[in-house]
Structures are given as C-alpha cells and as structure tokens.
Scaffold this motif. Structure first.
Motif, PDB file in Angstrom:
ATOM      1  N   VAL A 313      20.796  24.393  23.585  1.00 16.81           N
ATOM      2  CA  VAL A 313      21.490  23.317  22.866  1.00 16.81           C
ATOM      3  C   VAL A 313      20.762  23.004  21.567  1.00 16.81           C
ATOM      4  N   VAL A 314      19.447  22.910  21.637  1.00 14.89           N
ATOM      5  CA  VAL A 314      18.657  22.583  20.446  1.00 14.89           C
ATOM      6  C   VAL A 314      18.698  23.731  19.450  1.00 14.89           C
ATOM      7  N   ARG A 315      18.557  24.952  19.930  1.00 13.45           N
ATOM      8  CA  ARG A 315      18.627  26.103  19.011  1.00 13.45           C
ATOM      9  C   ARG A 315      19.969  26.146  18.292  1.00 13.45           C
ATOM     10  N   ASP A 316      21.039  25.862  19.024  1.00 14.58           N
ATOM     11  CA  ASP A 316      22.368  25.874  18.400  1.00 14.58           C
ATOM     12  C   ASP A 316      22.499  24.781  17.350  1.00 14.58           C
ATOM     13  N   GLN A 317      21.967  23.594  17.634  1.00 10.91           N
ATOM     14  CA  GLN A 317      22.018  22.509  16.655  1.00 10.91           C
ATOM     15  C   GLN A 317      21.246  22.885  15.392  1.00 10.91           C
ATOM     16  N   ILE A 318      20.063  23.473  15.569  1.00  8.88           N
ATOM     17  CA  ILE A 318      19.255  23.880  14.408  1.00  8.88           C
ATOM     18  C   ILE A 318      19.982  24.939  13.592  1.00  8.88           C
ATOM     19  N   ALA A 319      20.510  25.959  14.250  1.00  9.30           N
ATOM     20  CA  ALA A 319      21.199  27.044  13.541  1.00  9.30           C
ATOM     21  C   ALA A 319      22.405  26.522  12.779  1.00  9.30           C
ATOM     22  N   GLU A 320      23.153  25.626  13.399  1.00 10.83           N
ATOM     23  CA  GLU A 320      24.322  25.072  12.744  1.00 10.83           C
ATOM     24  C   GLU A 320      23.923  24.247  11.527  1.00 10.83           C
ATOM     25  N   ALA A 321      22.866  23.455  11.644  1.00 11.84           N
ATOM     26  CA  ALA A 321      22.404  22.642  10.519  1.00 11.84           C
ATOM     27  C   ALA A 321      21.933  23.516   9.359  1.00 11.84           C
ATOM     28  N   VAL A 322      21.192  24.571   9.687  1.00 12.70           N
ATOM     29  CA  VAL A 322      20.713  25.480   8.632  1.00 12.70           C
ATOM     30  C   VAL A 322      21.899  26.147   7.933  1.00 12.70           C
ATOM     31  N   ALA A 323      22.906  26.524   8.698  1.00 14.70           N
ATOM     32  CA  ALA A 323      24.104  27.126   8.099  1.00 14.70           C
ATOM     33  C   ALA A 323      24.817  26.157   7.169  1.00 14.70           C
ATOM     34  N   MET A 324      24.635  24.840   7.423  1.00 12.11           N
ATOM     35  CA  MET A 324      25.269  23.810   6.596  1.00 12.11           C
ATOM     36  C   MET A 324      24.374  23.348   5.448  1.00 12.11           C
ATOM     37  N   GLY A 325      23.201  23.968   5.306  1.00 13.90           N
ATOM     38  CA  GLY A 325      22.341  23.655   4.165  1.00 13.90           C
ATOM     39  C   GLY A 325      21.017  23.007   4.492  1.00 13.90           C
ATOM     40  N   ALA A 326      20.746  22.720   5.750  1.00 15.38           N
ATOM     41  CA  ALA A 326      19.460  22.132   6.110  1.00 15.38           C
ATOM     42  C   ALA A 326      18.339  23.143   5.877  1.00 15.38           C
ATOM     43  N   LYS A 327      17.154  22.628   5.562  1.00 12.05           N
ATOM     44  CA  LYS A 327      16.005  23.497   5.301  1.00 12.05           C
ATOM     45  C   LYS A 327      15.012  23.394   6.458  1.00 12.05           C
ATOM     46  N   PRO A 336       3.960  31.908  18.537  1.00 12.65           N
ATOM     47  CA  PRO A 336       4.277  33.194  19.187  1.00 12.65           C
ATOM     48  C   PRO A 336       4.918  33.057  20.567  1.00 12.65           C
ATOM     49  N   ALA A 337       4.693  31.945  21.249  1.00 12.21           N
ATOM     50  CA  ALA A 337       5.259  31.781  22.594  1.00 12.21           C
ATOM     51  C   ALA A 337       6.764  31.538  22.563  1.00 12.21           C
ATOM     52  N   ASN A 338       7.318  31.247  21.397  1.00 14.53           N
ATOM     53  CA  ASN A 338       8.765  31.026  21.266  1.00 14.53           C
ATOM     54  C   ASN A 338       9.496  32.275  21.742  1.00 14.53           C
ATOM     55  N   ASP A 339      10.240  32.151  22.859  1.00  9.93           N
ATOM     56  CA  ASP A 339      10.749  33.365  23.517  1.00  9.93           C
ATOM     57  C   ASP A 339      12.271  33.458  23.580  1.00  9.93           C
ATOM     58  N   GLY A 340      12.956  32.530  22.943  1.00 10.94           N
ATOM     59  CA  GLY A 340      14.413  32.560  23.028  1.00 10.94           C
ATOM     60  C   GLY A 340      14.952  31.955  24.306  1.00 10.94           C
ATOM     61  N   GLY A 341      14.057  31.557  25.200  1.00 15.73           N
ATOM     62  CA  GLY A 341      14.451  30.921  26.458  1.00 15.73           C
ATOM     63  C   GLY A 341      13.998  29.479  26.470  1.00 15.73           C
ATOM     64  N   ALA A 342      13.281  29.090  27.527  1.00 15.71           N
ATOM     65  CA  ALA A 342      12.852  27.701  27.652  1.00 15.71           C
ATOM     66  C   ALA A 342      11.739  27.339  26.668  1.00 15.71           C
ATOM     67  N   TYR A 343      10.971  28.331  26.227  1.00 15.75           N
ATOM     68  CA  TYR A 343       9.898  28.071  25.265  1.00 15.75           C
ATOM     69  C   TYR A 343      10.489  28.046  23.856  1.00 15.75           C
ATOM     70  N   LEU A 344      10.479  26.870  23.247  1.00 15.18           N
ATOM     71  CA  LEU A 344      11.151  26.660  21.961  1.00 15.18           C
ATOM     72  C   LEU A 344      10.163  26.151  20.924  1.00 15.18           C
ATOM     73  N   ALA A 345      10.096  26.821  19.781  1.00 14.37           N
ATOM     74  CA  ALA A 345       9.229  26.381  18.695  1.00 14.37           C
ATOM     75  C   ALA A 345       9.716  25.047  18.146  1.00 14.37           C
ATOM     76  N   PRO A 346       8.805  24.095  17.906  1.00 17.07           N
ATOM     77  CA  PRO A 346       9.214  22.818  17.322  1.00 17.07           C
ATOM     78  C   PRO A 346       9.683  23.011  15.884  1.00 17.07           C
ATOM     79  N   GLN A 347      10.567  22.113  15.443  1.00 15.38           N
ATOM     80  CA  GLN A 347      11.148  22.291  14.116  1.00 15.38           C
ATOM     81  C   GLN A 347      11.330  20.947  13.411  1.00 15.38           C
ATOM     82  N   ILE A 348      11.103  20.957  12.104  1.00 17.06           N
ATOM     83  CA  ILE A 348      11.418  19.841  11.207  1.00 17.06           C
ATOM     84  C   ILE A 348      12.480  20.330  10.241  1.00 17.06           C
ATOM     85  N   LEU A 349      13.528  19.541  10.056  1.00 19.15           N
ATOM     86  CA  LEU A 349      14.603  19.894   9.139  1.00 19.15           C
ATOM     87  C   LEU A 349      14.682  18.867   8.011  1.00 19.15           C
TER      88      LEU A 349
END
Length: 459
Positions: A313-327, A336-349
C-alpha cells in the motif's frame, strides 16, 4: 472453518495459527462472562485494582518472551523493548483515579432527600484490538473496564494472535478469574453475530475505517455503546519561531518509529517557508541515519512492516505521488534490506500536494510528505483538509499561539512541541473518520459505566 494464520514479517513463515471458535463456543464464552460479571463487580474496588495490577506486574515479568514474540509477530526491533512504559503508566494512572471517577456524585443528603448520581458497570466489554501497539491499545480499555467491575472478552488481531494469550496468562496468574477476562479467537462472521445479538454492554474497536463501519452495521439497532478509534493522517506544523532541531527530531521519529505503523504517527508535515529548506535537509539526514533490517539485529532501528501487503500500500502511494510530480528525497538503495516485500525503505516526499493519496489517505508506513506554507492560515487550512482527526503537532515557542491554532484544527488532541504520544490523564479521542468515543482519563471510566440516578425521599 479455516485456521487463522499469523505470517511473520521477519521471514514470511507461519509463526502461529489458531482455530477460531465456533458460534456455539463463542456464545458460551459470552454466557460465562455474563454469569461472572455481578460477582466480579461485587468485589471491593480496591481488590479489583489489586488483582489488575498484579496481572500487569506478571506481564512485566514476561518481558523477554514478549519482546521476542512482538518482533516475530509485527516486526518491531527488539532494541526498543516491549510497550511496558505505557502499559505501566496507564495502569497506574487509571488505578489512581478510579475511586474518584467512579464515586457517586451527591446532589443532596438531608433529612428530607438523598439524591445522587452513581456509576455502574455496563456488563461485558468486548475489545477488538489491533496489531500495531497490541499491548497498549488493549490495556487502554482492559484495565479500566475490569477496575470498573465489567468482565472482558478480548479478540486480538490475527497479526498478533499471541498477545491476547499472554495478557490472559498474566492476568489469570495475577488472580483475575478466567471467566472475568477471556481471550478468544474469532472470525469476522462470528464477531458480527455476537455484536448483533446484544452480547455486550460496550464494544471497543481499534482499526480501519472499514472495520469500524462493519462494527457499526453489526451493532445497528442494538443500542450497544461503541468506541471506535479508526486511525488518522496526523499533521505536524513547524512555525517560523519553532526550534528547528527539536522539530526535526521529534516529527521524523513520529513519522518513522515502528515503521510508521502508529495510529497517531506523523504522516504529513507543513513547514513555514523561512525554515522549509533547512527542515528538509535535516529531515533527510535524520532518515538516512536509520538502519533497516532484521528486528533481532541490535543495529536495526527500523524493522519490516507487519505484513508485505501493508508495505505494498505504501509503495503504491509513493509511486503514484512520484508519477504526479512528487520528489523522493531518499534513494531506496541507501537501505539494502529493502526487498520489495515487508522490508520497506523509509521515504520523504517533497513537491507534494493534496491531490496525492499519500497526503490524504492513511499510509501507516515509513513515508511522510513535506509541504511549504506561508502562514498559519494556510497551515490550518491544509491540516483540516483531511477526512481524519486524531492528533496534530504544532511547533512554536508560545502556549497561547499553539492553543489558538489548535482551537481551529479539527482533531482530538493538540500537541505543542511533541508528537506521537498518549497521556493517560488526557482523553484519547478523535473526530471525522477517525471515529468516536473516549478512552483513558476519567472520561474513559464514563465510557465503561452507565449512570444511574437515585432520588430517595423520607416520608
């Protein structure tokens, strides 16, 4: 009937599974709770308090196993321990104020009349608890409910199945009778059936808006009291006179602690234009100082999210925001532990706006959007532009200013120069889609009891 499985976010394995109760068995549990309630309520208040506190003490003695189980169940790093600070503080405070909160309010006591308002327990309290702070959120209702003379049935989230078992084990060992506090495993259908059958005097639910709506539908027409805490999209506002370093440290911790899985976590930040660039620079450095990894590693400061689907859910929100112009300000490869599964890299937009889901819908993960504002009026308008209203954090040097701004914000709690905190002396409540009801403070006892008026006349 299928078993309810707990999938560990640490390694994806089935960590525990339990069979839910049949409808007949669930109804029998309710019957036992009802039968035990009057005897429990007849015990002296001091005795009920002592037994509850004994149960909490035994829970404290389980610390090592509880901390390990929490890491396996929902991914919180073991370095942060359990939830004992809040558990103990809330138990102690509600115990201290119980006698005064539950005492009759005498209107007149004369030779002609005795008139007073009393409080009596509602009967059986049903707690439907969440996984993100599984002990704290249960204690908020469990402790005052038992102290007030109610019996309690607890249904815990599937992600934290073992928490209810540990609580029951501790409280029973402390002397609370088994029928007075029961932990049960239920599926949704049986849960809704019990509520619709007027099984309970009060239902406390913490979870999603959809879950709260389902509880309300199940209770429709039963006149059952409901407490619904349904999450938030809590804002922080950094004014021009804020202490910048303190604001960064507290707000970013509020956004990232527990992998962002906090009901009152900071999910959006508005910064006065004079401090904006410096705030973002310091916030990025703060997040880059985190270590994403296995929660059993002593170096880990942010563990996996509780479930891979929550992280999606969070990855989708981030991707959608970036597609809309978020940085995006954080390169995921920094973690490096960010694995596309439960391990999620923190993000600031940055470069975000309120057309983006990440600024409007609950994320419940390690992401935060930061917007520049020109003045208080713009910040207030943006903070109120949300379907939720749980807490808001204002950063300023002046009490009166914080209170004046807070009076204009649609929310349950106003913080000044702090965030992501629950004071047991103050009411925990919300508005809008955050739900309704109150817990903790003296108002928490009022939710778990009903008034009874006595009008006694001598003739």
């Amino acid at each position: 009937m299928k078993p309810i499985q707990l999938i560990s976010p640490v390694d994806g394995r089935v960590y525990a599974e339990r069979m839910p109760l049949s409808r007949d068995a669930a109804e029998a549990a309710v019957a036992r709770a009802k039968a035990a309630q009057k005897g429990w309520a007849a015990r002296p208040l001091e005795e009920r308090i002592a037994l509850v506190k004994a149960g909490v003490k035994i829970l404290n003695d389980m610390k090592d196993v509880v901390v390990e189980e929490l890491a396996w169940q929902m991914g919180r790093p073991t370095r942060f321990g359990g939830e004992y600070g809040g558990v103990n503080a809330r138990t102690d405070y509600m115990s201290e104020i119980a006698a005064e909160s539950l005492a009759p309010k005498v209107i007149e006591d004369s030779n002609a009349f005795r008139r007073y308002l009393a409080r009596e327990p509602v009967g059986v309290v049903f707690i439907v608890a969440p996984w993100n702070y599984p002990y704290l959120t249960t204690i908020n209702t469990l402790v005052p409910a038992l102290i007030a003379g109610n019996t309690v049935i607890l249904k815990h989230a599937s992600q934290t199945l073992l928490v209810g078992e540990r609580l029951a084990e501790a409280f029973h060992a402390g002397g609370v009778p088994q029928d007075v506090f029961q932990n049960v495993v239920l599926d949704h259908a049986t849960t809704e059936h019990l509520i619709g059958a007027k099984s309970f005097g009060f239902v406390n639910f913490t979870g999603s808006v959809g879950g709260g709506a389902a509880i309300e539908r199940a209770a429709a027409g039963t006149f059952t009291g409901l407490g619904l805490e349904l999450g938030g999209k809590d804002p922080g506002y950094v004014r021009a006179d804020a202490n910048l370093d303190a604001a960064v440290d507290t707000l970013m911790d509020g956004a990232m602690y527990n992998a962002g899985q906090c009901c009152c976590g900071i999910e959006r930040i508005y910064v006065h234009e004079s401090l904006y660039d410096a705030f973002v620079e310091k916030a990025v450095a703060w997040v880059k100082g985190l270590t994403l990894g296995n929660p059993f590693d002593a170096a880990t400061t942010i563990g996996p999210m509780a479930n891979a689907r929550f992280a999606k859910v969070v990855r989708d929100q981030i991707a959608e925001a970036v597609a809309m112009g978020a940085k995006p300000m954080i390169d995921p490869s920094h973690f490096p532990a960010n694995d596309g599964g439960a391990y999620l890299a923190p993000q600031i937009l940055t470069n975000v706006n309120h057309k983006m889901r990440v600024m409007m819908e609950e994320s419940f993960g390690p992401v935060v959007g930061i917007m520049k504002v020109k003045d208080d009026a713009e910040a207030i308008a943006l903070m109120n532009d949300s379907p939720y209203g749980l807490t808001a954090s204002i950063w300023t040097q002046d009490y009166d200013t914080a209170a004046a701004i807070g009076a204009q914000i649609e929310t349950g709690t106003i913080f000044m120069n702090r965030a992501d905190y629950l004071d047991p002396a103050l009411c925990w409540t919300g508005c809008k889609d955050t739900g309704r009801g109150t817990s903790l403070s003296y108002l928490g006892f009022l939710s778990l009891t009903r008034p009874k008026s006595y009008h006694l006349k001598k003739v």
